[in-house]
Motif scaffolding. Structure first.
Motif, short mmCIF file in Angstrom:
data_model
loop_
_atom_site.label_atom_id
_atom_site.label_comp_id
_atom_site.label_asym_id
_atom_site.label_seq_id
_atom_site.Cartn_x
_atom_site.Cartn_y
_atom_site.Cartn_z
N LEU A 15 -11.47 -6.44 -6.46
CA LEU A 15 -12.06 -5.23 -5.89
C LEU A 15 -13.14 -5.58 -4.87
O LEU A 15 -13.21 -4.99 -3.79
N ILE B 248 -8.72 4.22 -0.29
CA ILE B 248 -7.83 3.35 -1.05
C ILE B 248 -8.23 3.36 -2.53
O ILE B 248 -9.41 3.30 -2.87
N TRP B 249 -7.21 3.44 -3.40
CA TRP B 249 -7.39 3.34 -4.84
C TRP B 249 -6.54 2.18 -5.37
O TRP B 249 -5.58 1.75 -4.70
N VAL B 250 -6.88 1.70 -6.57
CA VAL B 250 -6.08 0.70 -7.26
C VAL B 250 -5.90 1.14 -8.71
O VAL B 250 -6.65 1.97 -9.21
N VAL C 55 -11.65 2.44 -4.47
CA VAL C 55 -12.14 1.18 -3.92
C VAL C 55 -13.02 1.42 -2.71
O VAL C 55 -14.18 0.99 -2.66
N LEU D 130 -11.54 -6.92 -1.72
CA LEU D 130 -10.89 -5.86 -0.96
C LEU D 130 -11.92 -4.99 -0.25
O LEU D 130 -11.75 -4.64 0.93
N ILE E 293 0.87 -1.18 0.00
CA ILE E 293 0.00 0.00 0.00
C ILE E 293 0.91 1.23 0.00
O ILE E 293 1.63 1.47 0.97
N THR F 19 -7.96 -3.31 -12.48
CA THR F 19 -7.86 -4.36 -11.46
C THR F 19 -9.11 -5.23 -11.52
O THR F 19 -10.22 -4.72 -11.62
N GLY G 245 -4.07 -6.10 -8.22
CA GLY G 245 -4.51 -6.16 -6.84
C GLY G 245 -3.39 -6.19 -5.82
O GLY G 245 -3.65 -6.25 -4.62
N THR H 210 -0.85 -3.80 -5.74
CA THR H 210 -0.40 -2.44 -5.46
C THR H 210 -1.64 -1.58 -5.23
O THR H 210 -2.49 -1.45 -6.10
N LEU H 211 -1.73 -1.02 -4.03
CA LEU H 211 -2.81 -0.11 -3.67
C LEU H 211 -2.17 1.24 -3.33
O LEU H 211 -0.97 1.32 -3.07
#
Length: 326
Positions: A268, A257-259, A121, A271, A37, A263, A90, A92-93
Motif C-alpha cells: 500500500l 484506487i481501492w485494493v 489507497v 502504491l 486495475i 493487502t 497487490g 488486483t486494484l
C-alpha cells in the motif's frame, strides 16, 4: 539441552530468518508481475480515461505492466465485487469515482461488504461538477435557470445516466440548496444526456468538466457554474456555484484506487508513493489542466475522510428526495 536439540533450534532460527528475508525481498520487489486495475464501467468513460492515464504512468515508473480491465454493469457493482473477492496481494486494484460513495443509497444489498471488503489507497484526480446548457439557449446564468425552476416547478428539465448516478444526485442536491424543483429525465448514459442538451431536448445536465470540455471549447455547450472553491484557469469566465449565488454546494467528482482488504501495508505504501509521483509528472498535470481537473494524490487517510464526507452528503440527498433503493 542436547546437542541435537541445539542444532534443531539453530536450524529453526536460520529457517525463520531466511523466510523473513525472502518475504521482505518479495515485498520490496512489488510489482514483480503485471498488475490489473479493474474499471467497473465501459471503455471511454471518465473513470476509464483517468485510470488508463495513471496506469501508463505507474507502468513507466515501476517497469511493470498495469493492465486496465473493463468490467461494466450494475452501476459498477459487478467490477467492484470481483475486486473485493480477489487475493489481497497487490496485484488486483479497482478504480472508481464518487459513484462508489452512492452505492449504499442506491441498493438495498450489495454483492460485497461495502465497509469491510475493500480499503481505499489514494484519490488522484478531482473533477469539478459543472452545470451545462446549450450555448445557443436562453439560459445566460445560473440564476436564470433557478429563477425559472422556482417560478414553474418541474418544468426545467435535466438529464443523467439514470436514477442513482452522480449527476442525478448532484442536480437534486442543487435543487435542495437553491430551493428549486427540477424534472429528471433519465438516459442510458451521460453521453446521451449531453446529446439531449445539444439537441435542446432537455434544459441542462450535470457533468464532470472532463466529460464536457470538448463541447464547451467547441462553443456548443455553456457552463453556468462549476463546483469547487475557485474558478478554473481554463474557464476563467465561469463562476463557482457560490459566486453564482448558491452556497454550500460542493460536489466534486473524484477518481480513486481501492485494493482488497488485507493487502500488505508495504505494498500500500509503495502504491501510494507511485501514485503521488505520477500526479506530479508534467504530462499528467498538463492532461488535467486541459480538462479542468486537479491532479494530486490524496493518501489513504485523506481519501477515507473524503469518502465519509461524500457518503454523508449523498445520504442527505437520498433522504430528502425519498430515493427508492433497488
Amino acid at each position: 539441552m542436547s546437542r541435537n536439540v541445539l542444532k534443531l533450534s539453530r536450524a529453526t532460527v536460520a529457517g525463520l530468518l531466511s523466510l523473513s528475508a525472502l518475504a521482505a525481498h518479495g515485498a520490496d520487489a512489488w510489482p514483480s508481475r503485471p498488475v490489473r486495475i479493474i474499471v467497473p464501467y465501459a471503455p471511454g468513460g471518465a473513470v476509464d480515461v483517468a485510470t488508463r492515464k495513471i496506469a501508463q504512468k505507474l507502468g513507466e515508473q515501476t517497469g511493470q505492466s498495469f493492465i486496465v480491465e473493463n468490467k461494466p454493469g450494475a452501476t459498477g457493482t459487478i467490477g467492484v465485487g470481483e475486486a473485493a473477492r480477489a487475493a489481497p496481494d497487490g496485484y488486483t486494484l479497482v478504480a472508481n469515482d464518487s459513484t462508489y460513495s452512492l452505492l449504499p443509497f442506491i441498493f438495498k444489498s450489495l454483492p460485497f461488504d461495502y465497509k469491510a471488503d475493500l480499503q481505499p489507497v489514494s484519490a488522484f484526480l478531482f473533477a469539478p461538477m459543472a452545470l451545462a446548457v446549450n450555448a445557443s439557449g436562453t439560459y445566460q446564468s445560473l440564476q436564470d435557470l433557478i429563477g425559472k425552476a422556482k417560478a414553474a416547478p418541474d418544468t426545467v428539465t435535466y438529464g443523467s445516466g439514470g436514477p442513482g448516478t452522480t449527476p442525478h444526485f448532484a442536480a437534486e442536491g442543487l435543487g435542495l440548496a437553491a430551493g428549486a424543483k427540477f424534472m429528471h429525465v433519465p438516459f442510458k448514459g451521460a453521453a446521451e444526456a449531453t446529446q439531449a442538451v445539444l439537441s435542446n431536448v432537455i434544459d441542462f445536465q450535470f457533468a464532470s468538466t472532463s466529460g464536457v470540455m470538448g463541447s464547451v471549447k467547441g462553443g456548443k455547450l455553456r457552463l453556468l457554474a462549476v463546483s469547487g472553491e475557485k474558478r478554473l484557469s481554463v474557464l476563467p469566465e465561469t463562476p463557482t456555484f457560490a459566486q453564482a449565488g448558491v452556497k454550500d454546494f460542493g460536489v466534486v467528482n473524484w477518481t480513486g484506487i481501492w485494493v482488497p482488504k488485507g493487502t500488505p501495508e508495504d505494498v500500500l505504501a509503495r502504491l501510494q508513493k507511485e501514485i503521488s509521483t505520477a500526479m506530479t509528472a508534467a504530462d499528467v498535470q498538463s492532461f488535467a489542466r486541459e480538462l479542468g481537473i486537479e491532479a494530486r494524490a490524496a493518501d489513504a487517510r485523506e481519501f477515507s475522510r473524503i469518502l465519509a464526507d461524500t457518503n454523508a452528503m449523498w445520504g442527505n440527498v437520498a433522504a430528502n428526495i425519498n430515493f427508492q433503493q433497488r
